[in-house]
Design a protein around this motif. Structure first.
Motif, PDB file in Angstrom:
ATOM      1  N   LYS A  28       1.622  -5.292  32.325  1.00 24.73           N
ATOM      2  CA  LYS A  28       1.284  -4.177  31.432  1.00 24.73           C
ATOM      3  C   LYS A  28       2.119  -4.370  30.164  1.00 24.73           C
ATOM      4  O   LYS A  28       3.234  -3.872  30.056  1.00 24.73           O
ATOM      5  N   ALA A  29       1.597  -5.151  29.258  1.00 20.24           N
ATOM      6  CA  ALA A  29       2.338  -5.487  28.042  1.00 20.24           C
ATOM      7  C   ALA A  29       1.344  -5.906  26.972  1.00 20.24           C
ATOM      8  O   ALA A  29       0.153  -6.095  27.246  1.00 20.24           O
ATOM      9  N   LYS A  30       1.882  -6.039  25.751  1.00 21.74           N
ATOM     10  CA  LYS A  30       1.054  -6.466  24.638  1.00 21.74           C
ATOM     11  C   LYS A  30       1.814  -7.582  23.916  1.00 21.74           C
ATOM     12  O   LYS A  30       3.035  -7.507  23.796  1.00 21.74           O
ATOM     13  N   ILE A  31       1.104  -8.609  23.467  1.00 18.85           N
ATOM     14  CA  ILE A  31       1.786  -9.623  22.663  1.00 18.85           C
ATOM     15  C   ILE A  31       1.633  -9.225  21.204  1.00 18.85           C
ATOM     16  O   ILE A  31       0.512  -9.215  20.659  1.00 18.85           O
ATOM     17  N   ALA A  32       2.747  -8.856  20.585  1.00 19.61           N
ATOM     18  CA  ALA A  32       2.704  -8.324  19.221  1.00 19.61           C
ATOM     19  C   ALA A  32       2.433  -9.430  18.210  1.00 19.61           C
ATOM     20  O   ALA A  32       1.711  -9.229  17.232  1.00 19.61           O
ATOM     21  N   VAL A  33       3.032 -10.592  18.445  1.00 20.47           N
ATOM     22  CA  VAL A  33       2.870 -11.707  17.493  1.00 20.47           C
ATOM     23  C   VAL A  33       3.295 -13.019  18.160  1.00 20.47           C
ATOM     24  O   VAL A  33       4.170 -13.024  19.035  1.00 20.47           O
ATOM     25  N   LEU A  34       2.631 -14.097  17.750  1.00 19.36           N
ATOM     26  CA  LEU A  34       3.095 -15.440  18.125  1.00 19.36           C
ATOM     27  C   LEU A  34       3.621 -16.102  16.862  1.00 19.36           C
ATOM     28  O   LEU A  34       2.886 -16.240  15.867  1.00 19.36           O
ATOM     29  N   ILE A  35       4.880 -16.515  16.891  1.00 13.23           N
ATOM     30  CA  ILE A  35       5.446 -17.260  15.768  1.00 13.23           C
ATOM     31  C   ILE A  35       5.606 -18.714  16.195  1.00 13.23           C
ATOM     32  O   ILE A  35       6.114 -18.997  17.288  1.00 13.23           O
ATOM     33  N   SER A  36       5.134 -19.624  15.355  1.00 15.21           N
ATOM     34  CA  SER A  36       5.279 -21.035  15.657  1.00 15.21           C
ATOM     35  C   SER A  36       5.976 -21.755  14.511  1.00 15.21           C
ATOM     36  O   SER A  36       5.829 -21.377  13.346  1.00 15.21           O
ATOM     37  N   ASP A  37       6.712 -22.805  14.871  1.00 15.07           N
ATOM     38  CA  ASP A  37       7.364 -23.662  13.868  1.00 15.07           C
ATOM     39  C   ASP A  37       6.461 -24.849  13.531  1.00 15.07           C
ATOM     40  O   ASP A  37       6.850 -25.720  12.752  1.00 15.07           O
ATOM     41  N   ASN A  38       5.267 -24.866  14.155  1.00 14.26           N
ATOM     42  CA  ASN A  38       4.393 -26.028  14.011  1.00 14.26           C
ATOM     43  C   ASN A  38       2.951 -25.583  13.728  1.00 14.26           C
ATOM     44  O   ASN A  38       2.292 -25.032  14.612  1.00 14.26           O
ATOM     45  N   PRO A  39       2.481 -25.821  12.502  1.00 14.96           N
ATOM     46  CA  PRO A  39       1.134 -25.349  12.160  1.00 14.96           C
ATOM     47  C   PRO A  39       0.038 -25.964  13.029  1.00 14.96           C
ATOM     48  O   PRO A  39      -1.052 -25.409  13.141  1.00 14.96           O
ATOM     49  N   GLU A  40       0.341 -27.107  13.666  1.00 11.63           N
ATOM     50  CA  GLU A  40      -0.644 -27.780  14.525  1.00 11.63           C
ATOM     51  C   GLU A  40      -0.588 -27.314  15.979  1.00 11.63           C
ATOM     52  O   GLU A  40      -1.364 -27.822  16.809  1.00 11.63           O
TER      53      GLU A  40
END
Ligand code: GRF
Length: 216
Positions: A28-40
């Motif tokens: 029971k959760a929500k993923i607010a944002v995914l941050i990546s260091d790799n555009p690929e």
């Protein structure tokens, strides 16, 4: 409801396991944002497919590590993130993030820590010739894979294993214990006492060898 902030650098199969656990009702959760260091990173495509906000931030666009991780911390805080998950994030996170999210950052590592920390844990295990390998979910501190252990799962390692075959066997368990650890966190059942994580209301021996998937 728990707001999760994710960091990933690559394929994102663990990230997908978390998405699937949310969509199935296990988490029971929500993923607010995914941050990546790799555009690929393929993880970014997975996020977009499931309507998760994405952000690419590269360290080379920042003066130093401190400003890079301060920015990441700010992005998470703005979105009321209660837990940060490192889902295959191939960097050692900086103090400006670990300070803001003390005992609120989880990592999945493909070895039974404290054996084989750092990169290529599976290859280290194959080269060493161990008979048991596995994976660990732990809270992140300022060291490399040194924070308090939450859950571990074991798998056999065979004499003719390659890095690939062992990785695959371990990955199946990663996809079980990462969502499970997040669920226990979201239910307020993880108490950190020094180096030890005490799991409230659950027999710890149920985790040995094959951690169960709790029913939704
Ligand atoms: C996994 O083996 C995980 O244990 C390690 O990095 C790998 C990431 O795989 N931290 P994926 O991107 O989740 O598929």
């Amino acid at each position: 409801m728990l707001n999760i902030g994710a960091l990933a650098s690559g394929r994102g199969s663990n990230f997908q396991a978390i998405i699937d656990s949310i969509e199935s009702g296990f988490l029971k959760a929500k993923i607010a944002v995914l941050i990546s260091d790799n555009p690929e990173a393929y993880a970014l495509q997975r996020a977009k497919k499931h309507g998760v906000e994405t952000l690419v931030l590269h360290p080379k666009d920042f003066h130093d590590r401190d400003s890079y991780y301060s920015r990441i911390a700010k992005e998470f805080k703005t979105r009321n993130t209660g837990l940060v998950v490192l889902a295959g994030f191939m960097r050692v996170v900086g103090k400006s993030l670990t300070r803001e999210f003390h005992n609120k950052i989880m990592n999945i590592h493909p070895a039974i820590l404290p054996s084989f920390p750092g990169l290529h844990g599976q290859k280290q295990a194959v080269d060493y010739g161990v008979k048991i390998s596995g994976c660990t979910v732990h809270f992140v501190d300022e060291g490399v894979d040194t924070g308090p252990v939450i859950i571990q799962a074991a798998v056999p390692a065979y004499h003719d294993d390659t890095e690939e075959s062992l990785s695959e066997r371990i990955l199946t368990q990663e996809h079980k214990i990462f969502p499970l650890a997040i669920r226990l966190f979201s239910e307020g059942r993880l108490n950190v006492e020094g180096r030890k994580v005490v799991i409230k209301g659950i027999r710890e021996d149920v985790f040995i060898i094959n951690p169960p998937l709790l029913s939704p």
